[in-house]
Design an enzyme around this catalytic site. Structure first.
Site, short mmCIF file in Angstrom:
data_model
loop_
_atom_site.label_atom_id
_atom_site.label_comp_id
_atom_site.label_asym_id
_atom_site.label_seq_id
_atom_site.Cartn_x
_atom_site.Cartn_y
_atom_site.Cartn_z
N ARG A 60 0.51 -1.28 0.12
CA ARG A 60 -0.16 0.22 -0.50
C ARG A 60 0.95 1.26 1.00
O ARG A 60 1.65 1.50 0.58
CB ARG A 60 -0.86 0.54 1.27
N ASP A 71 -8.31 -1.95 9.02
CA ASP A 71 -9.15 -0.99 10.21
C ASP A 71 -8.70 -1.31 11.43
O ASP A 71 -9.79 -2.95 11.32
CB ASP A 71 -10.29 -0.49 9.88
N ARG A 109 -6.38 -0.66 -3.32
CA ARG A 109 -4.76 -0.42 -2.68
C ARG A 109 -5.22 -2.36 -2.32
O ARG A 109 -5.99 -2.64 -2.11
CB ARG A 109 -5.47 -0.68 -0.87
#
Length: 170
Positions: A87, A102, A97
Site C-alpha cells: 500500500r 481498519d 489498494r
C-alpha cells in the site's frame, strides 16, 4: 507500549493483486507481532463504497483479536503491515489498494485523537464491515450499547456484499 489485554476487531480488505493472499499475509504479520488472532470471518466479495466507485471489487473479512498493544501502537502496526503488502501511503482516499486494515473496536474504549477514533466512525454504516463482524459475534455491540445487528438491519439497500468462502487459513 503495552496495557491491559483487550479484545478487539479489525476489518481487512483488498482489491488489488492476489486479494486473499494479502489478507492471509496480514493475519500472519499480526501474529508475528504478538497480536493473538482468535477468529476470522468468512471472506466477502464487496462492491467499492466511498469516493471512488470505479475500481475492482474488494475481498473483505473481519478478525477478532486479543492484544495488550495500546490503540495507537496497534494502529501503527496495522499501517506498517499495509505498507509491507504494497500500500502506498498518501494515495487516494478510498482508492484501490492491496491491503486495508481498519481498527474497528478495541474493548470498551471510546477514543478520539488526531489519528484514531474508536469505535471506528463508519462501523455502523457499512454492510461490508457489519456482516463479517456479526458472523464472528452476532451479539456484538458498541461501548455505548448500540447493537451492530440493529445497525445492519437499519441500513438502506445497496452496498452489495456476498459471502464467498470460509476463511481457510487459521
Amino acid at each position: 507500549m503495552r496495557g491491559p489485554t483487550r479484545v478487539g476487531y479489525l476489518g481487512l480488505g483488498s482489491n488489488v493483486g492476489d486479494r486473499a493472499a494479502h489478507l492471509r499475509a496480514a493475519v500472519a504479520a499480526l501474529r508475528e507481532h504478538g497480536v493473538e488472532v482468535e477468529a476470522i470471518s468468512s471472506l466477502y466479495e464487496t462492491e467499492p463504497v466511498g469516493e471512488i466507485l470505479d475500481q475492482p471489487d474488494f475481498l473483505n473479512a473481519a478478525a477478532r483479536i486479543r492484544t495488550e498493544l495500546e490503540p495507537e501502537v496497534l494502529l501503527d502496526l496495522c499501517k506498517a503491515i499495509e505498507v509491507e503488502q504494497g500500500r502506498m501511503l498518501g494515495g487516494q482516499r478510498h482508492g484501490p489498494r492491496p491491503l486495508d486494515l481498519d481498527l474497528l473496536l478495541l474493548g470498551d474504549l471510546e477514543l478520539e485523537t488526531d489519528r484514531l477514533t474508536l469505535p471506528h466512525p463508519q462501523v455502523t454504516g457499512r454492510r461490508f464491515v457489519l456482516e463479517p463482524l456479526l458472523e464472528l459475534d452476532p451479539e456484538l455491540a458498541l461501548p455505548d450499547g448500540t447493537r451492530l445487528a440493529a445497525a445492519l438491519g437499519g441500513l438502506e439497500p445497496g452496498q452489495a456484499v456476498e459471502r464467498v468462502q470460509p476463511w481457510v487459513c487459521r
